[in-house]
Write an enzyme that holds these catalytic residues in place. Sequence first.
Site, PDB file in Angstrom:
ATOM      1  N   ASN A   4     -23.913  42.936  46.636  1.00  0.00           N
ATOM      2  CA  ASN A   4     -24.645  42.217  47.679  1.00  0.00           C
ATOM      3  C   ASN A   4     -25.798  41.442  47.059  1.00  0.00           C
ATOM      4  O   ASN A   4     -26.639  40.908  47.771  1.00  0.00           O
ATOM      5  CB  ASN A   4     -25.193  43.212  48.714  1.00  0.00           C
ATOM      6  CG  ASN A   4     -24.166  43.489  49.789  1.00  0.00           C
ATOM      7  OD1 ASN A   4     -23.511  42.572  50.274  1.00  0.00           O
ATOM      8  ND2 ASN A   4     -23.989  44.751  50.145  1.00  0.00           N
ATOM      9  N   ASN A   5     -25.833  41.414  45.724  1.00  0.00           N
ATOM     10  CA  ASN A   5     -26.913  40.715  45.024  1.00  0.00           C
ATOM     11  C   ASN A   5     -26.540  39.227  44.915  1.00  0.00           C
ATOM     12  O   ASN A   5     -25.629  38.857  44.184  1.00  0.00           O
ATOM     13  CB  ASN A   5     -27.067  41.349  43.629  1.00  0.00           C
ATOM     14  CG  ASN A   5     -28.149  40.682  42.807  1.00  0.00           C
ATOM     15  OD1 ASN A   5     -28.513  39.540  43.073  1.00  0.00           O
ATOM     16  ND2 ASN A   5     -28.657  41.390  41.811  1.00  0.00           N
ATOM     17  N   LYS A   8     -26.398  37.693  41.421  1.00  0.00           N
ATOM     18  CA  LYS A   8     -25.213  38.048  40.633  1.00  0.00           C
ATOM     19  C   LYS A   8     -24.015  37.202  41.056  1.00  0.00           C
ATOM     20  O   LYS A   8     -23.209  36.786  40.232  1.00  0.00           O
ATOM     21  CB  LYS A   8     -24.858  39.526  40.833  1.00  0.00           C
ATOM     22  CG  LYS A   8     -25.611  40.471  39.926  1.00  0.00           C
ATOM     23  CD  LYS A   8     -24.919  41.813  39.959  1.00  0.00           C
ATOM     24  CE  LYS A   8     -25.657  42.848  39.146  1.00  0.00           C
ATOM     25  NZ  LYS A   8     -24.977  44.146  39.195  1.00  0.00           N
ATOM     26  N   ASP A  64     -21.573  47.086  36.384  1.00  0.00           N
ATOM     27  CA  ASP A  64     -22.781  47.891  36.292  1.00  0.00           C
ATOM     28  C   ASP A  64     -23.423  47.558  34.954  1.00  0.00           C
ATOM     29  O   ASP A  64     -22.730  47.419  33.943  1.00  0.00           O
ATOM     30  CB  ASP A  64     -22.474  49.387  36.411  1.00  0.00           C
ATOM     31  CG  ASP A  64     -23.716  50.164  36.851  1.00  0.00           C
ATOM     32  OD1 ASP A  64     -24.486  49.638  37.673  1.00  0.00           O
ATOM     33  OD2 ASP A  64     -23.931  51.282  36.362  1.00  0.00           O
ATOM     34  N   PHE A 152     -33.405  37.201  37.031  1.00  0.00           N
ATOM     35  CA  PHE A 152     -33.773  38.321  37.888  1.00  0.00           C
ATOM     36  C   PHE A 152     -33.938  39.576  37.030  1.00  0.00           C
ATOM     37  O   PHE A 152     -33.715  39.556  35.816  1.00  0.00           O
ATOM     38  CB  PHE A 152     -32.719  38.532  38.988  1.00  0.00           C
ATOM     39  CG  PHE A 152     -31.362  38.935  38.462  1.00  0.00           C
ATOM     40  CD1 PHE A 152     -30.468  37.999  37.992  1.00  0.00           C
ATOM     41  CD2 PHE A 152     -30.990  40.280  38.432  1.00  0.00           C
ATOM     42  CE1 PHE A 152     -29.219  38.371  37.503  1.00  0.00           C
ATOM     43  CE2 PHE A 152     -29.747  40.671  37.953  1.00  0.00           C
ATOM     44  CZ  PHE A 152     -28.859  39.710  37.481  1.00  0.00           C
ATOM     45  N   ASP A 155     -35.087  40.090  33.178  1.00  0.00           N
ATOM     46  CA  ASP A 155     -34.981  38.833  32.419  1.00  0.00           C
ATOM     47  C   ASP A 155     -36.310  38.382  31.777  1.00  0.00           C
ATOM     48  O   ASP A 155     -36.300  37.901  30.646  1.00  0.00           O
ATOM     49  CB  ASP A 155     -34.424  37.712  33.306  1.00  0.00           C
ATOM     50  CG  ASP A 155     -32.901  37.779  33.416  1.00  0.00           C
ATOM     51  OD1 ASP A 155     -32.282  38.509  32.627  1.00  0.00           O
ATOM     52  OD2 ASP A 155     -32.333  37.093  34.280  1.00  0.00           O
ATOM     53  N   LYS A 175     -28.439  30.977  29.759  1.00  0.00           N
ATOM     54  CA  LYS A 175     -28.251  32.431  29.858  1.00  0.00           C
ATOM     55  C   LYS A 175     -26.760  32.753  29.963  1.00  0.00           C
ATOM     56  O   LYS A 175     -26.255  33.670  29.307  1.00  0.00           O
ATOM     57  CB  LYS A 175     -29.003  32.994  31.071  1.00  0.00           C
ATOM     58  CG  LYS A 175     -28.799  34.511  31.229  1.00  0.00           C
ATOM     59  CD  LYS A 175     -29.444  35.110  32.472  1.00  0.00           C
ATOM     60  CE  LYS A 175     -29.063  36.579  32.626  1.00  0.00           C
ATOM     61  NZ  LYS A 175     -29.449  37.184  33.897  1.00  0.00           N
TER      62      LYS A 175
HETATM   63  P1  IMP Z   1     -26.855  46.812  38.490  1.00  0.00           P
HETATM   64  O1  IMP Z   1     -25.799  46.516  37.508  1.00  0.00           O
HETATM   65  O2  IMP Z   1     -26.876  45.800  39.592  1.00  0.00           O
HETATM   66  O3  IMP Z   1     -26.826  48.219  38.999  1.00  0.00           O
HETATM   67  O4  IMP Z   1     -28.223  46.563  37.749  1.00  0.00           O
HETATM   68  C1  IMP Z   1     -28.918  47.551  37.073  1.00  0.00           C
HETATM   69  C2  IMP Z   1     -30.287  47.067  36.747  1.00  0.00           C
HETATM   70  O5  IMP Z   1     -30.209  46.114  35.687  1.00  0.00           O
HETATM   71  C3  IMP Z   1     -31.053  46.355  37.875  1.00  0.00           C
HETATM   72  O6  IMP Z   1     -32.419  46.720  37.765  1.00  0.00           O
HETATM   73  C4  IMP Z   1     -30.899  44.898  37.571  1.00  0.00           C
HETATM   74  O7  IMP Z   1     -31.988  44.137  38.037  1.00  0.00           O
HETATM   75  C5  IMP Z   1     -30.838  44.927  36.050  1.00  0.00           C
HETATM   76  N1  IMP Z   1     -30.026  43.825  35.570  1.00  0.00           N
HETATM   77  C6  IMP Z   1     -28.688  43.686  35.707  1.00  0.00           C
HETATM   78  N2  IMP Z   1     -28.284  42.538  35.146  1.00  0.00           N
HETATM   79  C7  IMP Z   1     -29.390  41.937  34.663  1.00  0.00           C
HETATM   80  C8  IMP Z   1     -29.604  40.714  33.979  1.00  0.00           C
HETATM   81  O8  IMP Z   1     -28.702  39.908  33.728  1.00  0.00           O
HETATM   82  N3  IMP Z   1     -30.879  40.447  33.628  1.00  0.00           N
HETATM   83  C9  IMP Z   1     -31.914  41.289  33.896  1.00  0.00           C
HETATM   84  N4  IMP Z   1     -31.769  42.435  34.537  1.00  0.00           N
HETATM   85  C10 IMP Z   1     -30.502  42.765  34.905  1.00  0.00           C
END
Ligand code: IMP
Length: 194
Positions: A4-5, A8, A64, A152, A155, A175
């Site tokens: 839901n992000n 992403k 993930d 986000f 980053d 990126k």
């Molecule tokens: P998830 O994969 O959505 O569970 O993300 C896990 C954590 O990693 C979250 O705090 C995200 O904000 C962070 N995260 C995931 N992908 C990125 C990225 O590409 N850049 C920075 N933080 C990330």
Amino acid sequence: MATNNPQKLIEARRILGEGFQVLGLADICCHDDIPETSLTLQGNALLKARHVWDRYGVDCFADDTGLEVDALLGEPGVFTARYGSLYGYGVEHDPDANIRCLLCKLKEVKDRSARFRTVIALIQGGETAPYSLFEGVVEGSITSEPRGLHGFGYDPVFQPNGSRLTFAEMGAEQKNRISHRAIAMRKMMEFLRR
Ligand code: IMP
């Protein structure tokens, strides 16, 4: 894509390009808060993908991601999204709190090497809904302070090796050329094309 992000989803659509149409959970009217209870990235990616397959019956992939910091023995790892809250900084999924916590833990620490690791689980139809896994890793380091306004999560404090910019100082295109998620997603794209 089992997320839901919105950021992403935008990334995924850019990375996969015109040959693919990527739907998010909102597009299939799924507003479930899918539990991420596994202690591995692979396990959580699979939990999310399987949840969508079981309840909605559509092919899907879930990612993930974990940030692994060498000086913290691989933390935050699977706890990346809720790292700050584990140590009394803000609530879960609060990027500012996560960054504050990380920088505090690394105060005075010289070895700032780290990597982002993404695991994607892809579930496709059929009687047994078999799944495939794809991994992407980008090596880098944690900066001493946040820099940049794009992207986000972590980053602003992640500087990939070979670059003088953090992910948040890069445009999306830059990126997406090198990121952990882009690497994993391109592997999945190759698999789907084949
Ligand atoms: P998830 O994969 O959505 O569970 O993300 C896990 C954590 O990693 C979250 O705090 C995200 O904000 C962070 N995260 C995931 N992908 C990125 C990225 O590409 N850049 C920075 N933080 C990330």
